[in-house]
Design a protein around this motif. Sequence first.
Motif, short mmCIF file in Angstrom:
data_model
loop_
_atom_site.label_atom_id
_atom_site.label_comp_id
_atom_site.label_asym_id
_atom_site.label_seq_id
_atom_site.Cartn_x
_atom_site.Cartn_y
_atom_site.Cartn_z
N PRO A 220 59.95 64.92 44.42
CA PRO A 220 58.82 65.61 45.08
C PRO A 220 58.89 67.13 44.95
O PRO A 220 57.84 67.79 44.87
CB PRO A 220 58.98 65.18 46.55
N SER B 161 55.86 69.02 43.00
CA SER B 161 55.04 69.97 43.76
C SER B 161 54.90 71.31 43.04
O SER B 161 53.92 72.02 43.23
CB SER B 161 55.65 70.18 45.15
N PHE C 129 54.15 62.33 41.46
CA PHE C 129 55.31 61.68 42.05
C PHE C 129 55.25 60.18 41.83
O PHE C 129 56.24 59.54 41.44
CB PHE C 129 55.36 62.00 43.54
#
Length: 368
Positions: free
Chosen positions: A288, A292, A304
Amino acid sequence: MSTSPTLVRRNSPLHLTLLAVGALVVVAAIFWGYGLQDFNRGQVTRVMIYAVAIAGLNIASGYSGLISVGHSAFFGLGAYTTGVLVVRYGWSAEWTIPVAFVVCFVAGLIVGLPALRIRGLYLAMVTLAFGVAFPELIGRFDSFTGGAEGLTIRNRMLRPPDWTGFKLGEKDKWLYWVAVVVLLFTMLAVHNLVRSRYGLALVAARDNEIAAAASGVNLAVAKTVAFGVSGALTGIGGSLFAMYLGTLVAGDSFTLLSAISLLTGLVIGGQATRFGPILGAVAVVYIPYYTSDIGQGQAAAVLFGAVLIAIIFVAPEGLTGGFFRLFHKYVVLVPSVAGRTPALRQLKPDPTPEPAAVEELAATRKSN
């Protein structure tokens, strides 16, 4: 042109050398993580915390075959046990870890009782209800837990012990070493548990309950204790998470999404494997973070999910299973034959029979 793998016997000099190299790699990785910058060291600490929690889930869902989607409740229960004891009663944070273990062990025994009668998706629904109800229960006891406002553990309450040599501002460094010790203890405990008679009984009950019961396995005790141990280990991870996070809000940190993260880490790392929880925790923390950076909002969530699907497609048995499948193409570990040679010689027929045996055989043929 394929080559045959190298056979390595257990306890042979080559095997012991490989174990020593592995131990050196682990020690080097620990000191490497400690030497990182504060933010990066904090990420490694979080990986170890999640690895402890996933190792607990691995006992129930991996080795026992009991599907649980509510382990976020054990994670949160361990965290709030530490938070309440530190904030309300002035305990030292490190002494709350064994208390969290006992509390979550008892809770695991209670939650594991339905496993005596139901299994599969029905058991998953029961554990799901436990995970969903946990934030509501925290809100009911707001005088202890802080309710919806949360519970904040001040930095001075997490002051490292004087004997460690760390100062108040070095709480993160102290917590890193606490996480290292707890993770090593957890991995050793799981290893010994799985290799014990109880661990073999768990695996036998998972594979075939009828055959396990016929062999003398007490299914009720095996399943209930498995849930207790599973909840206790996950609770230890929650206790460390409370020290790491400092602010506990049940509606944010211990929701169903947290339970899905633990399950995701278990599947990615590899169920019923020793190192699966560590690799799964690395995936849960770092995937993650890097997705991001590539995309924001829904785009990060899509990336993801795509990465998770790719990992499962490439290694359906998990990262640990994929690694060992590749490793066994080149190296195969075989049992040691020390002490077994006389038995093998006894089974081997003697090409030169004794004279008495020859005479007896000739007499038998003559009489026939």
